[in-house]
Design a protein around this motif. Structure first.
Motif, PDB file in Angstrom:
ATOM      1  N   ASP A  71      -7.515  -6.686   5.766  1.00 45.39           N
ATOM      2  CA  ASP A  71      -8.951  -6.806   5.695  1.00 45.39           C
ATOM      3  C   ASP A  71      -9.407  -8.198   5.159  1.00 45.39           C
ATOM      4  O   ASP A  71     -10.280  -8.850   6.018  1.00 45.39           O
ATOM      5  CB  ASP A  71      -9.611  -5.731   5.006  1.00 45.39           C
ATOM      6  N   HIS A  72      -8.672  -8.774   4.439  1.00 43.52           N
ATOM      7  CA  HIS A  72      -8.954 -10.088   3.688  1.00 43.52           C
ATOM      8  C   HIS A  72      -7.884 -10.726   3.589  1.00 43.52           C
ATOM      9  O   HIS A  72      -7.106 -10.648   2.803  1.00 43.52           O
ATOM     10  CB  HIS A  72      -9.561  -9.996   2.351  1.00 43.52           C
ATOM     11  N   ALA A  73      -7.628 -11.846   4.797  1.00 40.12           N
ATOM     12  CA  ALA A  73      -6.462 -12.774   4.485  1.00 40.12           C
ATOM     13  C   ALA A  73      -6.684 -13.657   3.431  1.00 40.12           C
ATOM     14  O   ALA A  73      -7.513 -13.860   3.315  1.00 40.12           O
ATOM     15  CB  ALA A  73      -6.336 -13.430   6.056  1.00 40.12           C
ATOM     16  N   PRO A  74      -5.552 -14.162   2.781  1.00 37.50           N
ATOM     17  CA  PRO A  74      -5.568 -15.067   1.621  1.00 37.50           C
ATOM     18  C   PRO A  74      -5.970 -16.387   2.168  1.00 37.50           C
ATOM     19  O   PRO A  74      -5.743 -16.849   3.212  1.00 37.50           O
ATOM     20  CB  PRO A  74      -4.247 -14.877   0.945  1.00 37.50           C
ATOM     21  N   ASN A  75      -6.631 -17.243   1.281  1.00 33.71           N
ATOM     22  CA  ASN A  75      -6.656 -18.446   1.574  1.00 33.71           C
ATOM     23  C   ASN A  75      -5.558 -19.457   1.396  1.00 33.71           C
ATOM     24  O   ASN A  75      -4.724 -18.921   0.294  1.00 33.71           O
ATOM     25  CB  ASN A  75      -7.898 -19.195   0.710  1.00 33.71           C
ATOM     26  N   ILE A  76      -5.061 -20.317   2.152  1.00 35.18           N
ATOM     27  CA  ILE A  76      -3.906 -21.093   1.881  1.00 35.18           C
ATOM     28  C   ILE A  76      -4.126 -22.547   1.749  1.00 35.18           C
ATOM     29  O   ILE A  76      -5.319 -22.954   2.052  1.00 35.18           O
ATOM     30  CB  ILE A  76      -2.953 -20.690   3.056  1.00 35.18           C
ATOM     31  N   THR A  77      -3.258 -23.362   1.112  1.00 35.36           N
ATOM     32  CA  THR A  77      -3.227 -24.595   1.156  1.00 35.36           C
ATOM     33  C   THR A  77      -1.742 -25.133   0.940  1.00 35.36           C
ATOM     34  O   THR A  77      -0.980 -24.459   0.934  1.00 35.36           O
ATOM     35  CB  THR A  77      -3.991 -25.140  -0.356  1.00 35.36           C
ATOM     36  N   LYS A  88      -3.736 -20.065  -2.043  1.00 32.56           N
ATOM     37  CA  LYS A  88      -4.568 -21.121  -2.959  1.00 32.56           C
ATOM     38  C   LYS A  88      -5.171 -20.386  -3.879  1.00 32.56           C
ATOM     39  O   LYS A  88      -5.141 -20.935  -5.074  1.00 32.56           O
ATOM     40  CB  LYS A  88      -5.644 -21.571  -1.908  1.00 32.56           C
ATOM     41  N   ASP A  89      -5.827 -19.254  -4.057  1.00 33.09           N
ATOM     42  CA  ASP A  89      -6.719 -18.678  -5.109  1.00 33.09           C
ATOM     43  C   ASP A  89      -6.752 -17.052  -5.046  1.00 33.09           C
ATOM     44  O   ASP A  89      -7.540 -16.513  -5.050  1.00 33.09           O
ATOM     45  CB  ASP A  89      -7.932 -19.241  -5.013  1.00 33.09           C
ATOM     46  N   GLY A  90      -5.503 -16.691  -5.263  1.00 34.70           N
ATOM     47  CA  GLY A  90      -5.238 -15.102  -5.402  1.00 34.70           C
ATOM     48  C   GLY A  90      -4.764 -14.714  -3.764  1.00 34.70           C
ATOM     49  O   GLY A  90      -5.529 -15.135  -2.824  1.00 34.70           O
ATOM     50  N   GLY A  91      -3.887 -13.707  -3.803  1.00 36.29           N
ATOM     51  CA  GLY A  91      -3.472 -13.231  -2.560  1.00 36.29           C
ATOM     52  C   GLY A  91      -2.047 -13.175  -2.739  1.00 36.29           C
ATOM     53  O   GLY A  91      -1.388 -13.005  -1.635  1.00 36.29           O
ATOM     54  N   HIS A 118      -7.369 -24.589   3.142  1.00 35.70           N
ATOM     55  CA  HIS A 118      -8.089 -25.331   2.545  1.00 35.70           C
ATOM     56  C   HIS A 118      -7.386 -26.645   2.001  1.00 35.70           C
ATOM     57  O   HIS A 118      -6.274 -26.495   1.427  1.00 35.70           O
ATOM     58  CB  HIS A 118      -8.654 -24.612   1.399  1.00 35.70           C
ATOM     59  N   PRO A 119      -7.941 -27.774   2.248  1.00 37.50           N
ATOM     60  CA  PRO A 119      -7.058 -29.153   1.861  1.00 37.50           C
ATOM     61  C   PRO A 119      -6.944 -29.008   0.490  1.00 37.50           C
ATOM     62  O   PRO A 119      -7.457 -28.519  -0.343  1.00 37.50           O
ATOM     63  CB  PRO A 119      -8.058 -30.078   2.063  1.00 37.50           C
ATOM     64  N   TRP A 120      -5.736 -29.515   0.169  1.00 33.81           N
ATOM     65  CA  TRP A 120      -5.267 -29.513  -1.115  1.00 33.81           C
ATOM     66  C   TRP A 120      -6.284 -30.477  -2.055  1.00 33.81           C
ATOM     67  O   TRP A 120      -6.454 -31.537  -1.573  1.00 33.81           O
ATOM     68  CB  TRP A 120      -3.691 -30.174  -1.554  1.00 33.81           C
TER      69      TRP A 120
END
Length: 544
Positions: A71-77, A88-91, A118-120
């Motif tokens: 349902d909620h894909a993680p944010n990546i960087t 990036k912030d949990g996942g 999300h850009p580093w």
């Protein structure tokens, strides 16, 4: 006439450079948040993830993803375009579950994920994102937060090439979104740096702020007390506080940290090191914890009853067998729950290895010269007086260790000693009440087992009060509306003592928190066994 057009010269090096620039642009990461599709092969967990233990809701989350999808894909960087993508912030938990589900099912929906890239920014931003996300979701251990805080503090120090204050570090963390103040940061850093090497089991089992703060308060209180006594003592301590404290913490490490056992052992060791009573150490430290100041006064009798112990010792001309025990902290020390001889003050030489019990058949005991395990000593005939003296000295040292030496008296018959009624308020907190009750019970049982009525009457005449009075003094918290409640509490204490003596953590473990006390119980029992042997188990003879 047709004019020939001159062929245009092609600059191959310029074309190659242009193509290289175009490839670099295509391979670089987006400069703004962008939704992209990645596979599990291209995505890794955050390598500094603060959560090091499995999420307590792992299985619940896994079943949800199995049936509903993600349902909620993680944010990546990622740090640079040439490296794999990372959370990036949990996942990280969701990523681990997706890998498991793909291996179990082979379903492509678990292999390809639409994520927001999300850009580093920098390492601080990454660790802050994970801490904030995990704190919001809950279930994070204090030691996990502590290790992350320690890592982040090191980043901040490195940025300015010198250590910064906890207040400055807390402000920097708060500015990044992880709410923190200097006090809480101090607790976290203390946990990671000072406690983790000593009590890892307790911390990884979930010990939280209350445990860490209590240990820290105790450390300061014991330090203040130690320094106040050390400053007025003519002689240096037998052992340093810097040695006693970490060693005792480490020995008491367990998934459930037992403060009672820890404090008992600390008080014993500090009392022995400073030559003050166990009871005095506890009372002084409790007063400091309650807001008082260290008294800075060492008791007039620094050996806390050792004058009576010294008086009870035999003269130098009497034999002492020093091969069975060690002197530990000024106390005769033997393996708990095992019969043993006294180190100090054996008034005769007894071949204890071959001493038969009341019902033993000695015909099967090999002679000393044929038995290499028997320590040969000069033979002599032990007497009732010898065993009484040994029982008294061991009981006196036990009561001294409890800070109750004024409540034991030497007598010329029976077991050689008698304990006086003690109110529970005069006892230490914790489990030491059971040792006093053990001595009372031992004397009462001996009296009860006198066969002759005259001997039994003489035996009970030694008791200045009834047994009920003894128990009522000790178990003042008993319920008067429950018949025999004090007796029930006594039985519970005696069973607890026996259970500890049979524990594999206590038997032969000289680092056990109550090892010295258990050893003294063993010595008393050896002396009583000798008395029973010499009277052929007719203890009434002891009161004639």
């Amino acid at each position: 006439m047709t004019t020939k057009r001159k062929a245009k010269t092609i600059d191959l090096s310029e074309r190659l450079n242009r193509q290289a620039r175009q490839a670099e642009i295509l391979s670089s990461d987006p400069a703004v948040p962008t939704r992209i599709t990645v596979t599990l092969d291209e995505l890794t967990p955050y390598d500094r993830n603060p959560r090091q233990t499995r999420n307590p809701k792992y299985e619940e989350i896994k079943e949800s993803i199995r049936h509903r999808g993600l349902d909620h894909a993680p944010n990546i960087t990622r740090r640079s375009a040439g490296e794999p993508y990372m959370i990036k912030d949990g996942g990280n938990t969701r990523l681990e579950i997706l890998n498991e589900l793909y291996q179990e099912t082979g379903d492509e929906k678990f292999h390809r994920i639409d994520c927001m890239f999300h850009p580093w920014v920098d390492e601080e931003d990454a660790i802050a994102g994970h801490l904030v996300e995990n704190d919001m979701r809950g279930g994070m251990l204090l030691i996990e937060r502590a290790l992350a805080a320690k890592t982040w503090k090191a980043m901040l120090d490195e940025k300015v090439s010198e250590p910064i204050s906890l207040r400055q570090a807390a402000e920097a963390m708060t500015a990044r979104g992880w709410k923190m103040d200097a006090g809480n940061l101090s607790v976290l850093i203390f946990s990671a740096e000072a406690l983790l090497p000593l009590i890892p089991d307790a911390l990884w089992a979930g010990a939280g702020n209350p445990v860490v703060k209590k240990i820290r308060s105790l450390e300061k209180a014991y330090k203040d007390y130690w320094e106040s006594i050390e400053s007025v003592s003519p002689e240096p301590p037998k052992e340093s506080r810097q040695s006693i404290w970490p060693r005792t913490l480490s020995e008491c490490d367990d998934i459930q940290f037992d403060f009672d056992s820890f404090r008992d052992l600390v008080d014993l060791r500090i009392g022995d090191a400073l030559d003050v009573s166990f009871n005095t150490v506890r009372a002084e430290v409790d007063a400091i914890l309650a807001g008082g100041k260290p008294s800075g006064i060492k008791p007039a009798n620094p050996l806390y009853g050792r004058d009576r112990l010294d008086a009870a010792k035999p003269s130098a001309t009497e034999n002492t067998n020093n091969e069975t025990f060690e002197q530990v902290g000024g106390s005769t020390f033997a393996a708990p729950s095992q019969g043993a001889t006294l180190t100090s003050g054996r008034t005769t030489e007894v071949e204890t290895a071959t001493l038969p019990g009341p019902n033993e058949n000695t015909s099967h005991t090999p002679p000393p010269e044929n038995n290499p395990t028997v320590h040969k000593t000069k033979k002599s005939n032990p007497t009732i007086e010898v065993y009484r003296d040994q029982a008294y000295r061991a009981a006196l040292e036990l009561m001294t260790k409890l800070g109750l030496d004024p409540f034991i008296e030497k007598i010329d018959d029976g077991l050689g000693f008698l304990v006086m009624p003690v109110h529970n308020a005069q006892m230490l907190k914790g489990n030491h009440r059971r040792y006093y009750v053990y001595l009372v019970n031992l004397f009462v049982i001996t009296c009860t087992n006198c066969v002759e009525p005259a001997a039994q009457e003489k035996a009970f005449a030694h008791l200045p009060f009834s047994v009920d009075t003894y128990l009522d003094h000790v178990y003042h918290e008993r319920d008067p509306n429950v018949s025999g409640h004090a007796v029930q509490m006594m039985v519970k204490d005696l069973f607890a003592l026996q259970w500890m003596r049979s524990s594999p953590h206590a038997v032969g473990n000289r680092n056990h928190s109550e090892a010295i006390l258990l050893s003294l119980i063993s010595q008393i029992e050896f002396a009583v066994a000798g008395l029973r042997h010499l009277t052929n188990d007719d203890v009434g003879q002891l009161f004639q």
